[in-house]
Design a protein around this motif. Structure first.
Motif: not given
Lengths: 461, 1015
Positions: B638-640, B683-684, B711-714
Motif C-alpha cells: 500500500y503506498g502513495r 496529484e497523488t 485512487t487518484t486525488n487532486g
C-alpha cells in the motif's frame, strides 16, 4: 587509503546534503520573458501600460469583428459562403450552437474587463501616481468596462424592453479580477451597471484626452445606450448638450472610414500603420477593389434601396455579373489598406437627436434640419429639402432610412430594428421575428457550469 | 594408536596412488551478477568425484590427477556450468567462471529503484523482460516490444508512419491533464520525455524514445505498484519503466553482429471510391436534394474532365517500404575492467511514401574496479535520428487521400505540372514532391557512477548523468507551393533540452543472520531540465536549411528566440527492508519530492509505501501441502505516488511585458497572461496491491494473480473555465479517479525433452476505470482534442459523449436519433448527447507460444484487446453528408427508396436532411461508434541456429530468423485497423482520446529476415 576514502565520502555527503538548505532556491524557477504578476504593477507607467492594453484589446474587437456579427444577423447582407466550419455562415443562418459561436470575442471582452478590474484592484498601490492621473485612469476604466458589458449584452441577450421589467437574462457582470464564477445577470441589471459605470466615467474623464476616452466620449456613449433603451427623453438631454457645445460639426466626407471625418469624431480607434491596423475585420471581409470575391456582400434588397442614382452614397455599391444567374453585389466602403475606426461620431448623434425629438413630440424643425444636413451631403445637387409640414410618421421613416444608408455595414441597423421591435413595432428581419431565438449569439461551451442558462436553441424557423 | 593408524594407512595408500603421477592444481574464482563473488558454490570433478566449495571470496582449489576432467560448477538458483579441462603434470590451471541466475523467475536478479533485488525477495510488482525479447520484435521504437509480455501493460503500437511512438499504459489511466505515460528511466536517468516538443505538426507527435537503440538494451523492468514505484515518488503514479543497457559480463572479447532486412506494408488499405463510383454517389445526392441536371462538382471540375480522371490517391500515398538494420555489439572483459561498445545503423522505411526514420547510434559502457572496493561505471551514447517527414492525418498526405483528394482530381495538368500544389490543398503527391521536410535529433545520454564499499555492510554510490537533446525541424516550401514571387521559404525550429541528474545513495546492511536480515538505504537526488528554442525563417531560399543556407538577393532572415523554460526536482528517499527467517519480508519506502512546478506552499510531496511478502513455500506446512520445489508467495503493498502538471509554470501568475506586445496608439502596453494558482499541488495516487504467485510441477507451471486498487486525488486538470472569467483555462487540482483491476498471468513449460520444448506464456488484465468527482465543473470542462470525449462522473476517463443514432427511417431515408430521454427524433442536438462509450478497453493481454526443436525455434505472440469503443471521427465526414470529401465503399449500404432498410441514410448534400446544424462536422453519433475488440498476431518468428560445423571455432552462434509483424488481425471493426495510434494535441488529448480515429494511418505489417552472429 581507507581513511582518505572515508573522509572523501563524508565530505561529499555533507556537500550534497548541504544543498538541502538551499532547496527552496533550486526549485524557484521563473519563466523567461514574462513578468511575474507580483512584480508587474509597480510604477505609474506600468498601470498606464495596462490601461493602454485595454484599449488595444477593445480595438481588436471593434475592428469590424463585432460589427460584422450584427450585420450577419440583420437584413443587409447576403448569405456568406458555406465553407467547412464557417462561423459567418452559421450566424447568418441564426445557428445557436455553443460549439460554433463567437468564442473569441466573448473571451476578449471579458479579458478586457478583467484587465480593467485588475487596474481597479491595484491602482491604490501604485507609488508616484498623481491624483489627476489616477482619476483619469479610473474614468477610462469605467468607460471601457461599461462599453464592454454593453457590447456583450447587445449580442448575447434579447434587447432592452423585450420584457416589461427587463428581468430576462443578460450576461454575467464582472467587477472583480478573481476566479469566482458569475451567472447571467438580468438585462435590467446589466444596463444599470453600464449606466453606473458611464456616470462614474463622466465625473472622472478629462475634457481632452488625445485619442483616448474624453468626457464627451462618455456622453456620446451614454446617449447611444439610452437611445437603445428607448429612453428618448434622457437621450435628448445629452445629444442636445453635445450638439450645442459646438465642438463637433457635420463633415463633407461621405465615408468616415476611408476618407476620414475629423470634425465628426468624438472617439475612434487608432491605426498607426499597415502593421498596426485596427480596421482589419472590415477590410478583410468587405474590400472589393482588389478582391473579386469578398466574404461579405450586400443583399439585393439593401442594394435596391441604396443604389438610388441621386444618392452619392450609391457609389459605395457595385453590381457584379449584372443580369446573370450568379449576379452579386459588393461594398466599396472599406476599400483601403488602413484607416481609423470612428466609433462615436456626430452624424450618429444628430440622427439620434432627430429621432428622439420625433418620439417625444419635441422640436420637429430641429429634427428636420438635422436630417436635411445629412441628406444634403448625400444627395448634393439632387437634394430636395424635406417638407416642413411632414408628419411624424413619415419623418421618422425618413430619419430611419437615412440612418440605414449612412451607417450601412457599421453594425448599427440590426440593433435599431430590434430596439423598435422591443418598443412595440412589428418587425421582421429576413422573414423572422426580431426576437426569435436565433437572433441571439449562443454562449460558448465553457460557460456550461451548474446554474448557467444558455440561450434557447432552435434558430429562427 | 588405533586412531592414528587408519588415516595414516589411507594417506599412504592415497599417496601411493597419487604418487604414480605428479598432481595438478585446478583453482579459480566463481563470480555472480554485477561482479559479486559467489560463495558456497560446488565445484565438482565428475571424473574423479572430487569436489570443493568456494569460500567467501569465491575462490576454490582442487588437486587433481593429470588428464581430462569434466568439471561441474553448481549452486542452487544458479545455472550450472560444465567445463572440460586438460591437466598436465604439475600444472596449475586457473580459471574464472561467471554464474547466471537460474532461468526460471525465482532466483532471478531484478533491477528495482536504486538497486537490485532477487525476485524471490520482491515485495512489489515488477515485470521483467530481457533485451533479447526487445530485439526479437522488429519495431522502430523499443517500447512496442513490451506488448503482451507483462500483465496490465497496454501498448498501442505507433502507427505505420516512420518514427512514430507507442502509447503505453500501465494499469489504466489515472491522470487527465497531467501526463499519463509511465516514467522512463535509462540507466538511472529519468530521461526527457516530451511527446509534444513539436506539437502536432503535420499530424504527428514526437517520440522521445525513438533515439534509444533497442540493440543496446540488456533488460527492461516494469514497476507497477506503489511498493515498486513509490521510491520514484514523483511521476511514478502511472508506472515506471527501467531500462538497463548492456555491460560486459563474460571474460574475453566477444562480438555480436545483427543484420536485418524487412518490408513495411499497411495492415489495412482504406477502401475509398474510385472516380466513377464517386460521381455516381455525388450525382445521386444531388438528385435526392431535388437537383436537376448534372451536379456541380467540387472545385468546379467539369464532368468531362472528371470522367477522364481516376486517381487512386491511396496508392499514390501508401506503398511498400524497406527497412534495414546493421548492429555490432562488442564486449570485452578482463579482470576488473569491462567494456561494451555498440554501433547500430537502422534505416526504417515506412509504407507511407516519403516517410522514413534513419537512426545511427553509438554507445560505450564501461565497468572498472580501479582499486579494491571502488567500482566505477560510465556510459555514454550518441544517437542521430533523422525523420524524413510527409504530411499525414488531418494535415494532408495519406490523410488527404482518405478525405479531400478526390479520384476526379488529376495529379498533373495537361502541361505536366502539379495541380493545386498549394499548402493545405488536396494534391498530396505535389506537396510531398515540393516540400522538403525533415526533423533531426541528436541525443546523448551519459552517466557516471562511483560505488564504494566501505566495509561488508556499508556502501555508498554517487551518480551523475546528462541527457542532452538537440532537436530541429527543417521545412522548405518552394515557390510553386506558396505562391510568392521569390524562390521559397526555409524554416527551422531548433530546440535543445539539457537534462541533468545526480544522486547520492547509501546502503547499510544492519543485520544479516539466519534469523533476521535488516537493511537500509537512504539517498537524495536532484534533477534539472532546461529547454531552449528558437525559430528561424529565411525567405527567397533555394533549399532547406539542413542542406546549407542558399539564398537569393531579396532574402530576408527572421530569427526569434523563444523564452527558455526549466523545471527541477529535489528529492530525499529511504528504503528499509526486513526479512525474518528468510520467508517473511517487510519493506518500507518513503520519498519526499520537491518540484519547481508548484508554489512554495506545495513544493514538497510525501510518498510513503509499505509492503510485505510471505514466502509460503518456505513454510514447513506448505512444503507438504504444496510440494517441494514449488514456489508460493503472497505479496501485499500500500503506498502513495504522485504526478505533476505538464506545464512548468502553471501555478505562477504572469504578465506579458511591454517589449513583447505591439501596444496601442503608439504607446506601450502590458497585460496579464495567467492568473496565479499558488494552491496548485501534487496529484497523488494511493495504491493497494495484493498478489499471489506460485508454481507447480516443480515450477514448470508458474502463475501470478494480482489485484490492484488505485485512487487518484487532486487530479490535475487543465480546465476550460467559463470564458466570462476573462481567461480561457487554468490548471487546478480537481476531482478524483479510481483504477482497479485484476491481472492474471502464467508461464508453462509444457514439454521439455532433450530435443523439443514447448513453452506458453499468457497474461490478461481487466481494468475498471471510473471518475469519482470533478468538483463544480461539468463534463465540457475538459475535452479531448477534436472535441470528442468528455470527463463524466461515474464513467471512465475518455467517455464518448455523443448523440445516439437509432436507425434509418424506412419511408424517408432520413436518420433517426434518440434524444436524451430515449425518444426518437429527426433533429440532432447538442442537448441529446449522452455517455455511450469508452475509449478504454475492458481487458488486454497476450499469448506467447514458443516451440523449439533442435536448432529450430518457432515463436508466436498474439495480443488482444477486449472492449473499448472506437469512434471513427473521419468516418462521419466520409460517410455522412456528401461534401468535398471522398467516401468509402461501406457507404454503398445506404437508403435508396421507400421501404429500404440500410445502415446509412439517404445521400444528400444538405445538412438539414440529416437534422444537423449547417456543419457536417457535427454529425457525431453512435453510427460511427464501434466495438474496438481485436485479436492480432503481433509477432511470429521462425529461427534456425546454423550448424556449428559450418563455421568451426570462429563463430559461437549463428542464427537466421524470419519474423512477421502484424500478419493477422481478427476484428469486427469496419473502419480498418482497430489499433489506433492517433496524433494528439496535448497530454489531456493523449489520455482521453486514445481510441478516436481521424484519418489515422493503419499499423505496419512487416516481413523481416534477421541474421545474428556471435563470435
Amino acid at each position: 587509503m581507507k581513511t582518505y576514502a572515508r573522509i572523501l565520502w563524508a565530505v561529499a555527503i555533507t556537500a550534497l546534503l548541504g544543498t538541502g538548505t538551499s532547496c527552496k532556491k533550486m526549485l524557484d524557477l521563473r519563466p523567461e520573458n514574462l513578468t511575474l504578476s507580483e512584480e508587474a504593477l509597480k510604477t505609474p507607467e506600468d498601470i498606464q501600460a495596462l490601461l493602454n492594453s485595454c484599449y488595444d484589446e477593445f480595438a481588436n474587437l471593434m475592428n469590424g469583428s463585432v460589427q460584422n456579427y450584427h450585420e450577419l444577423l440583420g437584413e443587409n447582407l447576403s448569405e456568406p459562403q458555406n465553407s467547412a466550419g464557417s462561423l459567418y455562415y452559421t450566424i447568418y443562418n441564426r445557428g445557436t450552437f455553443s460549439f460554433r459561436t463567437a468564442d473569441r470575442e466573448y473571451l476578449d471582452f471579458y479579458n478586457c474587463i478583467l484587465r480593467i478590474n485588475t487596474i481597479f484592484d491595484n491602482i491604490d498601490l501604485i507609488e508616484g501616481l498623481t491624483p489627476e492621473d489616477k482619476t483619469r485612469m479610473m474614468g477610462e476604466g469605467h468607460f471601457l468596462r461599461a462599453w464592454c458589458h454593453w457590447e456583450l449584452v447587445k449580442l448575447w441577450a434579447q434587447p432592452y424592453g423585450y420584457t416589461a421589467d427587463n428581468s430576462h437574462p443578460g450576461v454575467p457582470i464582472r467587477l472583480k479580477a478573481d476566479k469566482n464564477i458569475e451567472l447571467r445577470s438580468s438585462v435590467a441589471d446589466v444596463y444599470a451597471q453600464v449606466l453606473s459605470d458611464i456616470n462614474s466615467a463622466l465625473g472622472m474623464l478629462p475634457d481632452d484626452n488625445g485619442n483616448y476616452a474624453s468626457s464627451d466620449a462618455a456622453k456620446a456613449l451614454k446617449a447611444k445606450v439610452l437611445f437603445l433603451m428607448n429612453d428618448h427623453a434622457e437621450a435628448l438631454k445629452i445629444t442636445d448638450m453635445i450638439i450645442k457645445s459646438g465642438k463637433y460639426s457635420f463633415s463633407d466626407s461621405l465615408n468616415r472610414y476611408t476618407q476620414g471625418a475629423p470634425e465628426e469624431v468624438i472617439f475612434q480607434l487608432i491605426s498607426t500603420g499597415n502593421s498596426d491596423n485596427r480596421a482589419g475585420a472590415f477590410i478583410n471581409n468587405y474590400r472589393s477593389d482588389n478582391n473579386p470575391n469578398p466574404a461579405l456582400k450586400p443583399s439585393s434588397n439593401f442594394v435596391k434601396e441604396a443604389m438610388d442614382p441621386l444618392d452619392r452614397r450609391s457609389a459605395f455599391y457595385e453590381i457584379k455579373n449584372e443580369g446573370k444567374s450568379n449576379e452579386f453585389f459588393v461594398c466599396h466602403k472599406f476599400d483601403k489598406d488602413v484607416f481609423n475606426v470612428p466609433l462615436l461620431n456626430y452624424s450618429d448623434l444628430a440622427l439620434m437627436h432627430a429621432e428622439s425629438l420625433v418620439e417625444t413630440g419635441g422640436d420637429l424643425a430641429t429634427a428636420i434640419q438635422l436630417t436635411d444636413a445629412i441628406r444634403k451631403r448625400a444627395y448634393d445637387t439632387n437634394f430636395v429639402a424635406l417638407d416642413p409640414a411632414i408628419n411624424n410618421t413619415n419623418l421618422k421613416i425618413e430619419i430611419q432610412k437615412q440612418r440605414k444608408l449612412e451607417f450601412a455595414f457599421e453594425g448599427d441597423w440590426t440593433q435599431q430594428l430590434r430596439r423598435r421591435g422591443a418598443a412595440g413595432e412589428t418587425i421582421t428581419i429576413r422573414q423572422s421575428p426580431w426576437d426569435c431565438p436565433g437572433m441571439l449569439i449562443q454562449f460558448p461551451m465553457s460557460e456550461r457550469t451548474a446554474g448557467f442558462i444558455f440561450n434557447e436553441e432552435g434558430g429562427c424557423n | 594408536m588405533k586412531r592414528l593408524i587408519q588415516p595414516l594407512l589411507l594417506t599412504i595408500a592415497f599417496g601411493a596412488f597419487s604418487a604414480s603421477a605428479q598432481n595438478a592444481i585446478f583453482k579459480g574464482i566463481v563470480r555472480g551478477a554485477s561482479d559479486s563473488k559467489l560463495s558456497d558454490v560446488t565445484v565438482k570433478d565428475r571424473t574423479t568425484g572430487i569436489s570443493a566449495k568456494t569460500d567467501v571470496t569465491g575462490a576454490f582449489s582442487l588437486t587433481l590427477t593429470p588428464g581430462t576432467h569434466e568439471i561441474r560448477i553448481s549452486k542452487s538458483e544458479f545455472e550450472s556450468i560444465t567445463d572440460v579441462i586438460e591437466l598436465t603434470e604439475n600444472q596449475t590451471l586457473e580459471k574464472e567462471y561467471v554464474m547466471q541466475p537460474e532461468a526460471d523467475d525465482i532466483g532471478e536478479v531484478v533491477i528495482v529503484g536504486y538497486g537490485t533485488s532477487r525476485r524471490k525477495d520482491l515485495t512489489g510488482s515488477v515485470s521483467s523482460l530481457k533485451g533479447k525479447e526487445v530485439v526479437d520484435m522488429p519495431a522502430p521504437s523499443f517500447e512496442a516490444a513490451l506488448q503482451g509480455k507483462a500483465a496490465g501493460v497496454q501498448i498501442t503500437m505507433g502507427s505505420g508512419v516512420a518514427g512514430s511512438g507507442s502509447l503505453v499504459r500501465v494499469r489504466g489511466v489515472a491522470s487527465i491533464s497531467a501526463a499519463g505515460d509511465p516514467l522512463y528511466i535509462v540507466d538511472g536517468i529519468p530521461i526527457s520525455q516530451d511527446y509534444f516538443i513539436n506539437g502536432n505538426n503535420g499530424g504527428f507527435n514526437n517520440n522521445p524514445l525513438a533515439t534509444l537503440n533497442p540493440n543496446d538494451i540488456e533488460s527492461i523492468e516494469i514497476l507497477k505498484d506503489a511498493a515498486a514505484t513509490a521510491i520514484y515518488g514523483s511521476r511514478g503514479s502511472n508506472g515506471v519503466i527501467l531500462i538497463t543497457t548492456k555491460r560486459a559480463k563474460k571474460s574475453g572479447l566477444k562480438f555480436e553482429f545483427t543484420s536485418r532486412i524487412g518490408t513495411s506494408e499497411p495492415t489495412f488499405k482504406p477502401q475509398m471510391l474510385n472516380s466513377s463510383q464517386f460521381l455516381q454517389m455525388y450525382q445521386e445526392a444531388w438528385e435526392n436534394d431535388g437537383g436537376v441536371g448534372l451536379a456541380p462538382l467540387p472545385n468546379n471540375i467539369s464532368w468531362d474532365d472528371a470522367r477522364k480522371t481516376n486517381t487512386n490517391w491511396i496508392d499514390e500515398t501508401m506503398g511498400t517500404g524497406v527497412k534495414q538494420l546493421y548492429s555490432l555489439g562488442t564486449t570485452y572483459r578482463k579482470g576488473k575492467f569491462g567494456a561494451y561498445v555498440g554501433l547500430t545503423w537502422e534505416d526504417n522505411g515506412s509504407f507511407v511514401i516519403g516517410s522514413n526514420y534513419d537512426r545511427k547510434a553509438a554507445r560505450v559502457n564501461i565497468d572498472w574496479e580501479p582499486v579494491k572496493n571502488l567500482t566505477l561505471t560510465a556510459s555514454t551514447s550518441l544517437t542521430q535520428g533523422v525523420n524524413t517527414r510527409v504530411d499525414g492525418a488531418w494535415s494532408g498526405g495519406f490523410g488527404a487521400a482518405m478525405s479531400t483528394a478526390l479520384p476526379i482530381y488529376p495529379i498533373y495538368d495537361t502541361a505536366g505540372n502539379f495541380v493545386n500544389s498549394g499548402n493545405g490543398g488536396w494534391n498530396p503527391v505535389a506537396i510531398r514532391n515540393l516540400k522538403d521536410w525533415r526533423t533531426t535529433e541528436y541525443r546523448s545520454i551519459n552517466n557516471l557512477k562511483a560505488s564504494y564499499r566501505v566495509n561488508d555492510k556499508w556502501s555508498i554510490t554517487a551518480f551523475g548523468a546528462i541527457d542532452y537533446m538537440d532537436f530541429y525541424e527543417d521545412i522548405y516550401e518552394p515557390q510553386a507551393m506558396i505562391n510568392t514571387n521569390h524562390a521559397g521559404i526555409a524554416k527551422r525550429t531548433p530546440r535543445q533540452t539539457f537534462n541533468y541528474n545526480y544522486n547520492l545513495v547509501t546502503n547499510y546492511q544492519i543485520l544479516d543472520n539466519r534469523i533476521h536480515s535488516l537493511s537500509a538505504m537512504a539517498g537524495m537526488e536532484f534533477q534539472r531540465s532546461n529547454l531552449t528554442s528558437r525559430y528561424v525563417e529565411v525567405s527567397d531560399a533555394n533549399q532547406a536549411l539542413y542542406k546549407g543556407e542558399s539564398v537569393g538577393e531579396t532574402s530576408t532572415r527572421l530569427e526569434r528566440e523563444n523564452p527558455a523554460e526549466a523545471f527541477a526536482f529535489l528529492s530525499y528517499f529511504t528504503r528499509w527492508n526486513y526479512k525474518y527467517l528468510g520467508k517473511y519480508i517487510l519493506e518500507f519506502t518513503m520519498r519526499a519530492d520537491g518540484s519547481s512546478r508548484f508554489g512554495p506552499n506545495n513544493a514538497f510531496g510525501y510518498f510513503p509505501a509499505v509492503s510485505g511478502a510471505w514466502l509460503l513455500s518456505e513454510e514447513e506446512f506448505m512444503r507438504n501441502l504444496w510440494g517441494k520445489g514449488n514456489n508460493l508467495k503472497l505479496r501485499a503493498s500500500y503506498g502513495r505516488t504522485g504526478n505533476t502538471p505538464n506545464q512548468n509554470y502553471a501555478w505562477r501568475g504572469t504578465f506579458t511585458p511591454a517589449q513583447n506586445s505591439y501596444g496601442y496608439n503608439g504607446n506601450p502596453s502590458i497585460f496579464p497572461t495567467r492568473l496565479p494558482n499558488p494552491d496548485l499541488k501534487w496529484e497523488t495516487s494511493d495504491v493497494l496491491d495484493l498478489s499471489l504467485e506460485g508454481g507447480i510441477f516443480k515450477n514448470r507451471f508458474t502463475w501470478e494473480v494480482a489485484y490492484y486498487n488505485k485512487t487518484t486525488n487532486g487530479v490535475i486538470l487543465d480546465l476550460a473555465v467559463p470564458r466570462s472569467l476573462g481567461f480561457s483555462s487554468y490548471y487546478d487540482n480537481v476531482g478524483a479517479v479510481n483504477n482497479s483491476g485484476i491481472e492474471f498471468s502464467f508461464t508453462s513449460t509444457n514439454i521439455r525433452t532433450d530435443n523439443f520444448s514447448w513453452k506458453t506464456q499468457f497474461n490478461i488484465a481487466r481494468n475498471f476505470n471510473k471518475i469519482l468527482d470533478i468538483g463544480v465543473y461539468t463534463q465540457d470542462a475538459v475535452s479531448g482534442g477534436t472535441n470528442d470525449t468528455r470527463v463524466v462522473v461515474g464513467q471512465p476517463i475518455g467517455t464518448n459523449y455523443i448523440v445516439r443514432f437509432s436507425h434509418v427511417d424506412k419511408e424517408t431515408g432520413r436518420p433517426v436519433y434518440l434524444d436524451a430521454d430515449g425518444n426518437e427524433t429527426f433533429t440532432w442536438s447538442n442537448d441529446n448527447r449522452v455517455s455511450v462509450g469508452s475509449v478504454l478497453p475492458k481487458a488486454v493481454g497476450g499469448l506467447t507460444n514458443t516451440f523449439s526443436y533442435k536448432n529450430w525455434n518457432l515463436n508466436f505472440l498474439f495480443v488482444y484487446k477486449i472492449g473499448g469503443n472506437i469512434y471513427n471521427s473521419s468516418g462521419k465526414r466520409q460517410n455522412g453528408v456528401v461534401t468535398d470529401w471522398n467516401m468509402t465503399t461501406d457507404y454503398y449500404n445506404h437508403w435508396r427508396k421507400p421501404g429500404d432498410e440500410a445502415r446509412y441514410p439517404k445521400l444528400s448534400l444538405q445538412t438539414d436532411q440529416y437534422g444537423l446544424p449547417p456543419d457536417p462536422y457535427q454529425y457525431n453519433t453512435t453510427l460511427f461508434l464501434e466495438d474496438g475488440s481485436y485479436l492480432r498476431l503481433r509477432n511470429i518468428s521462425l529461427s534456425y541456429r546454423l550448424p556449428a560445423s559450418w563455421f568451426g571455432k570462429a563463430i559461437d552462434n549463428a542464427q537466421l530468423t524470419f519474423t512477421g509483424v502484424n500478419l493477422l488481425t481478427f476484428t469486427n471493426y469496419s473502419g480498418g485497423d482497430p489499433e489506433i495510434a492517433r496524433d494528439f494535441e496535448n497530454p489531456a488529448d493523449r489520455n482521453m482520446s486514445s481510441n478516436i480515429t481521424y484519418l489515422t494511418a493503419p499499423q505496419e505489417k512487416s516481413y523481416n529476415l534477421t541474421l545474428n552472429l556471435t563470435f
